[in-house]
Enzyme design. Structure first.
Site, short mmCIF file in Angstrom:
data_model
loop_
_atom_site.label_atom_id
_atom_site.label_comp_id
_atom_site.label_asym_id
_atom_site.label_seq_id
_atom_site.Cartn_x
_atom_site.Cartn_y
_atom_site.Cartn_z
CB ALA A 273 34.75 14.13 48.85
CB CYS A 394 38.66 18.67 35.86
SG CYS A 394 38.98 19.96 37.07
#
Length: 467
Positions: A273, A394
């Site tokens: 997270a 990403c």
């Protein structure tokens, strides 16, 4: 002696020789420069022109480090590795100013470097620095790049400031045309993108507030919360951030929570997270009427998540120190949705992180898929029947993206991939197809590229657990 250039040299040495991160070292040095002098001194804000100059020197020289070292090698009689770290940084900063800036006279760059060297080394080194830099000014053709026709990968590596191994990989994956566009996009400073904290304010109200303090911004066309800022003050001066009305987050990253598509009352786990951007977005989408568990293996990262949740009023968020690979043991088949935003190579965010291109290696890329696969498999066990499993990164490296998901699906026939495009907000119709020509890729997943989509490079795939 120029204190700003000295600070830049110190930071550059920390980054390139000490393995530090630019986004940590630079703010730390900026705070040091503003520290009060003496017991009764007052904090003195750094002039904006000095703040901008220091930032430009650090990020500009860091991004171009490989090309700068190539230029230096053509004017030096000894290997750069034989030069003391601080002197090495002084040389690199001077070459950056001489070759890559327009407003600084080369003579000033040389003179300031020489003066700075006097404080860090002996007279022999001072003469050496002076000779190298004056030769670089006098004979720029000596450091000409090889022609593209002779050695295309090396030419692109030097021209676009990317390590050679990475250019070779991009060429193999995407071909010459796409690679050139990608490399160029990685060198363009991206705009600041903000996610409106809809728990506190509407996007229209936030746009008005930002405009009132001189921010030039416009609404994102990709999603309803997004705002793109093309001119703004320093982030620590943006009250919209400090008051929790918004948070900085790229559009592609913002879309992840929409692909999760949580509902009020849902139990959602964010398995990796930190720093909490997606976690708090999930809370906002449920209007804080769900249970959002933010998991990480670091206490420091969990504190950052908690701080962000408090700032944004994300009351549905709770943090958990836990290894995501074991989530099935803690929450067996319990969650409506599990998001695995896996640790990755970050090849999609090179435009935002000047130092990242020099920190990653081909070996890192080879190691990561195993860890990513382990996290995905372990986190999947926490998904209830009919629940959703979302995998995102990403990076634009297919072996960390499509391959990890396809391997998971082969080994877990109780999960099926679904078309993530059906969850895109704002009636977005773009396909976001993969550009990798050699890898097996998933048409149902979303693939973002900086040069094509004007976002960070990103990957999102959604799967459901069969009932």
């Amino acid at each position: 002696m120029d204190k700003i250039r000295e600070s830049a040299a110190r930071i550059l040495s920390d980054i390139l020789d000490g393995g530090a991160y630019a986004n940590i070292s630079l703010p730390k040095e900026l705070r040091r420069l503003e520290e009060p002098n003496g017991a009764h001194g007052k904090k003195t804000p750094l002039a904006e022109v000095d703040r901008r100059f220091l930032t430009e020197l650090v990020y500009g020289a860091t991004k171009r480090a490989g090309t700068i070292d190539f230029i230096l090698s053509k004017h030096m009689s000894r290997p750069l590795t034989k030069v003391p770290p601080m002197v090495r940084s002084i040389l690199r900063l001077a070459i950056y100013q001489i070759y890559f800036t327009d407003k600084i006279p080369p003579s000033a760059a040389v003179n300031e470097a020489v003066e700075l060297t006097k404080h860090y080394s002996h007279v022999g080194t001072v003469k050496f620095v002076n000779a190298v830099l004056r030769a670089a000014v006098r004979e720029p053709d000596k450091a000409k790049f090889p022609r593209a026709a002779e050695n295309l990968p090396l030419y692109l590596s030097l021209k676009y400031f990317h390590p050679l191994w990475l250019v070779e990989k991009f060429l193999a994956d995407f071909g010459e045309e796409q690679t050139c566009l990608l490399l160029a996009a990685n060198n363009v400073e991206p705009p600041l993108t903000l996610r409106t904290n809809t728990a506190k304010i509407s996007r229209e109200e936030l746009l008005t507030k930002l405009a009132a303090v001189g921010v030039i911004c416009e609404p994102s066309t990709l999603l309803p919360e997004g705002i793109i800022c093309t001119r703004h003050d320093a982030l620590n001066n943006l009250t919209a951030l400090t008051e929790g009305l918004a948070t900085a987050q790229d559009e592609s990253s913002m879309l992840t929570a929409h692909i999760v598509a949580p509902h009020a009352g849902d139990f959602v786990i964010d398995a990796c997270a930190a720093p909490g951007g997606k976690t708090t977005h999930l809370a906002a989408l449920t209007e804080n009427r769900g249970r959002i568990v933010a998991v990480d293996v670091s206490d420091a990262k969990l504190k950052r998540i908690a701080d962000n949740a408090k700032r944004l009023g994300a009351t549905a968020v709770e943090t958990l120190l836990y290894d995501a690979r074991n989530l099935g043991e803690r929450f067996p088949a319990a969650a409506d949705a599990v998001l695995v935003d896996a640790p990755c190579s970050g090849l999609g965010v090179l435009r935002r992180k000047a130092d990242l291109r020099h920190k990653k290696t081909a070996a890192d890329l080879a190691r990561l898929p195993q860890t990513q696969g382990e996290i995905l498999a372990g986190a999947a066990k926490a998904v209830k029947c009919g629940g959703a499993l979302i995998y995102s990164t990403c990076t634009i490296n297919a072996t960390e993206n499509d391959t990890v998901v396809m391997d998971f699906l082969r080994n877990n026939d109780d999960f099926a991939i679904v078309d993530a495009r059906q969850f895109l907000p704002n009636n977005v119709t773009a396909q976001f197809a993969a550009l990798d020509k050699n890898a097996a890729t998933l048409p149902e997943a979303l693939h973002f590229y900086p040069h094509r989509d004007k976002t960070d490079g990103f990957f999102i795939a959604k799967m459901v657990r069969r009932v």
